[in-house]
Design an enzyme around this catalytic site. Structure first.
Site, short mmCIF file in Angstrom:
data_model
loop_
_atom_site.label_atom_id
_atom_site.label_comp_id
_atom_site.label_asym_id
_atom_site.label_seq_id
_atom_site.Cartn_x
_atom_site.Cartn_y
_atom_site.Cartn_z
N SER A 12 10.88 -7.22 -5.72
CA SER A 12 11.42 -6.26 -4.76
C SER A 12 12.71 -6.75 -4.12
O SER A 12 12.96 -7.95 -4.02
CB SER A 12 10.40 -6.01 -3.65
OG SER A 12 9.18 -5.54 -4.17
N1 SAH Z 1 5.20 -8.90 -5.59
C1 SAH Z 1 6.02 -9.09 -6.76
C2 SAH Z 1 6.69 -7.82 -7.24
C3 SAH Z 1 5.80 -7.11 -8.08
S1 SAH Z 1 6.30 -5.71 -8.99
C4 SAH Z 1 7.05 -10.17 -6.57
O1 SAH Z 1 7.18 -10.68 -5.45
O2 SAH Z 1 7.70 -10.54 -7.53
C5 SAH Z 1 4.69 -5.01 -9.15
C6 SAH Z 1 3.71 -5.81 -9.97
O3 SAH Z 1 2.45 -5.11 -9.94
C7 SAH Z 1 4.08 -5.94 -11.44
O4 SAH Z 1 4.12 -7.29 -11.79
C8 SAH Z 1 2.96 -5.19 -12.16
O5 SAH Z 1 2.64 -5.74 -13.42
C9 SAH Z 1 1.82 -5.30 -11.18
N2 SAH Z 1 0.75 -4.31 -11.33
C10 SAH Z 1 0.88 -3.00 -11.67
N3 SAH Z 1 -0.33 -2.41 -11.70
C11 SAH Z 1 -1.25 -3.36 -11.36
C12 SAH Z 1 -2.68 -3.37 -11.20
N4 SAH Z 1 -3.43 -2.29 -11.44
N5 SAH Z 1 -3.26 -4.53 -10.83
C13 SAH Z 1 -2.53 -5.66 -10.61
N6 SAH Z 1 -1.20 -5.70 -10.74
C14 SAH Z 1 -0.55 -4.57 -11.11
#
Ligand code: SAH
Length: 233
Positions: free
Chosen positions: A81
């Site tokens: 993000s």
């Molecule tokens: N918090 C992260 C940004 C994440 S982007 C950071 O600091 O880098 C959102 C993330 O959610 C992605 O890596 C994606 O693979 C994950 N995601 C999407 N659906 C999900 C689910 N059902 N359970 C767990 N993770 C999920």
């Protein structure tokens, strides 16, 4: 005399520290211009953002963009993000030293690292195996010992570690999963982007009162990657 000797020594030390983290100045700029100037004021949150080496959480090729005012691709169609959003959501979450926090969407591990210094324990779930593996490896290498990353489906939460004082989603579900509301402790707070890419998402805060009632408010239109559904066994 002591002062005269001390001065060059402190310059030398400062120089060494700078050499160890050539991104420290960029990071300080990022926090001041992108986060503090836009209204995030919690000193603990600002300190965490000034400390966590964001450039070590992005792929090497994207390192120069790590402190820019936008999200950065981390592969597998996912992004870390925008710094401001991390700051804003972390302040909204209001973690405390005694808290156990659940994060859905470990991604690069950056948000979990920011939370690490503000909470007792951070548990983070990631659904993409490669990201779960690399987030865990980065966090371990950098010494974030109170963060545990697990490969799994965030829609189910993490029942064996529940209840959680704080829950943060960094991917957007169409509705807040019931399992996560159930795993929120009384007096706890959940922060999540909710909605769809097509019709728009809102950043939502849910507070659970001491007697278990839920209070919900929307605070900001946002744009997150969708929270995907895990394959059923
Ligand atoms: N918090 C992260 C940004 C994440 S982007 C950071 O600091 O880098 C959102 C993330 O959610 C992605 O890596 C994606 O693979 C994950 N995601 C999407 N659906 C999900 C689910 N059902 N359970 C767990 N993770 C999920």
């Amino acid at each position: 005399m002591v002062g005269r000797r001390f001065l060059p020594l402190s310059f030398l030390l400062f120089g060494l520290l700078r050499a160890e983290d050539p991104y420290a100045a960029q990071r300080a700029d990022m926090v001041r211009t992108q986060i503090e100037d836009r209204g995030v004021r919690d000193p603990g949150v600002l300190r965490a953002l000034r400390t966590v080496p964001r450039h070590l959480f992005v792929p090497e090729a994207a390192r120069l963009a790590a402190y820019a005012d936008h999200p950065v691709s981390i592969g597998y169609g996912q992004t870390i993000s925008q710094p401001y959003i991390v700051g804003f959501m972390t302040e909204l979450l209001a973690p405390a030293r005694s808290h156990t926090v659940l994060e859905i969407g470990a991604g690069s591990g950056y948000q979990a690292a920011v939370l690490s210094g503000l909470a007792r324990q951070v548990n983070s779930i990631e659904i993409v195996p490669e990201l779960a593996r690399s987030a865990a490896a980065t966090l371990k290498k950098l010494g974030y010992e109170n963060v545990t990353v697990r490969l799994g489906d965030g829609y189910k939460g993490w029942p064996d570690a529940a209840p959680f004082d704080r829950i943060i989603l960094t991917a957007a579900p169409p509705e807040i999963p019931q399992a996560l509301l159930d795993q929120l402790a009384p007096g706890g707070r959940l922060v999540a982007p909710v909605g769809s890419t097509l019709f728009g998402q809102q950043l939502v805060v849910v507070d659970k009162t001491a007697d278990g009632k839920l209070k919900r408010r929307s605070v900001l239109p946002v744009m997150f990657v969708p929270m995907v559904r895990g394959k059923q066994p």
